[in-house]
Design a protein around this motif. Structure first.
Motif, PDB file in Angstrom:
ATOM      1  N   VAL A  94      -0.445  -3.217   5.815  1.00  0.00           N
ATOM      2  CA  VAL A  94       0.433  -3.125   4.612  1.00  0.00           C
ATOM      3  C   VAL A  94       1.370  -1.833   4.445  1.00  0.00           C
ATOM      4  O   VAL A  94       0.889  -0.884   4.995  1.00  0.00           O
ATOM      5  N   ASN A  99       4.170  -2.807  -0.153  1.00  0.00           N
ATOM      6  CA  ASN A  99       2.815  -3.275  -0.200  1.00  0.00           C
ATOM      7  C   ASN A  99       2.704  -4.570   0.034  1.00  0.00           C
ATOM      8  O   ASN A  99       1.840  -5.429  -0.660  1.00  0.00           O
ATOM      9  N   GLU A 100       3.699  -5.341   0.793  1.00  0.00           N
ATOM     10  CA  GLU A 100       3.161  -6.792   1.203  1.00  0.00           C
ATOM     11  C   GLU A 100       2.062  -6.676   2.367  1.00  0.00           C
ATOM     12  O   GLU A 100       2.162  -5.868   3.305  1.00  0.00           O
ATOM     13  N   ALA A 101       1.098  -7.236   2.178  1.00  0.00           N
ATOM     14  CA  ALA A 101      -0.047  -7.535   3.255  1.00  0.00           C
ATOM     15  C   ALA A 101       0.458  -8.683   4.348  1.00  0.00           C
ATOM     16  O   ALA A 101       0.738  -9.774   3.817  1.00  0.00           O
TER      17      ALA A 101
ATOM     18  N   GLN B  34      -0.081 -11.484  -4.696  1.00  0.00           N
ATOM     19  CA  GLN B  34       0.472 -12.296  -3.669  1.00  0.00           C
ATOM     20  C   GLN B  34      -0.187 -13.281  -3.437  1.00  0.00           C
ATOM     21  O   GLN B  34      -1.504 -13.415  -3.634  1.00  0.00           O
ATOM     22  N   LEU B  49       5.394 -12.629  -2.813  1.00  0.00           N
ATOM     23  CA  LEU B  49       4.807 -11.465  -3.145  1.00  0.00           C
ATOM     24  C   LEU B  49       5.465 -10.948  -4.497  1.00  0.00           C
ATOM     25  O   LEU B  49       6.701 -11.320  -4.358  1.00  0.00           O
TER      26      LEU B  49
END
Lengths: 112, 111
Positions: A94, A99-101, B34, B49
């Protein structure tokens, strides 16, 4: 796109063995996570790390430890594998800002 | 403690239908939400997201909305195809990127 690679798709280990699950990311993401996924229980957080040499316990850390010697690599260690650790293990990276996983392809571990 | 619920648990539709998957969460203090897709035996693929300040995101036939005040998100899939068959997971993001997941909706699109 960030690529997260887990070292094995499938593993079969014996009870009592020490097991290493490796995860490598090809971007400069600070945060890395290990989850396990079980039917009926969903995904649960085992350990995470926000920086090299740093580690934090998640919700179910018992029986596990981790190592982060380099920023791109986060290893999950089963100190003495038990049958109740049979599961799908998923690693995620991340970015600290957005904060995109991004997840790896998963490791299906069977302990016999 | 944050809890995430997805309804329905399973859904079967004929090809071409538009459909909506639902996700609800109990604590509105989230950083983002997400949506992921998971094929059997595989890892998670990020679909969309939505940051906490946003209301929706779109990618191709997918549209996700977020209503923090009511603790709800929806994933809209337009003109569904058999290739859309998979499990769809929503996850709410907390500080530092920690995710709390719902149980998923298993989608089957019949030709």
């Amino acid at each position: 796109d960030v690529k997260v690679t887990q070292s094995s798709r499938y593993l079969v280990k014996r009870t009592g063995e020490k097991v290493f699950l490796e995860c490598v990311q090809d971007m400069d993401h600070e945060n890395m996570f290990w989850y396990r996924q079980d039917p009926g229980l969903g995904l649960r957080l085992i350990y995470f790390s926000y920086d090299v040499k740093m580690k934090e316990k998640g919700d179910i850390p018992e029986g596990y430890s981790v190592s982060r010697e380099k920023k791109e690599r986060f290893s999950l260690i089963l100190e003495s594998a038990s049958t109740n650790q049979t599961s799908m293990y998923l690693c995620a990276a991340v970015s600290a800002g957005y904060n995109e996983a991004f997840f790896g392809q998963g490791t299906r571990l069977t302990v016999v | 403690k944050q809890e995430v619920t997805q309804i329905p648990a399973a859904l079967s539709v004929p090809e071409g239908e538009n459909l909506v998957l639902n996700c609800s969460f109990t604590d509105s203090a989230i950083y983002n939400l997400q949506w992921f897709r998971q094929d059997p035996g595989k890892g998670l693929t990020s679909l969309l997201l939505i940051q906490s300040s946003q209301r929706e995101q779109t990618s191709g036939r997918l549209n996700a909305s977020l209503d923090k005040s009511s603790g709800r998100s929806t994933l809209y899939i337009a003109a569904s195809q058999p290739g859309d068959s998979a499990t769809y997971l929503c996850a709410v993001g907390g500080q530092g990127g920690k995710l709390i997941f719902g149980q998923g909706t298993e989608l089957s699109v019949k030709p």
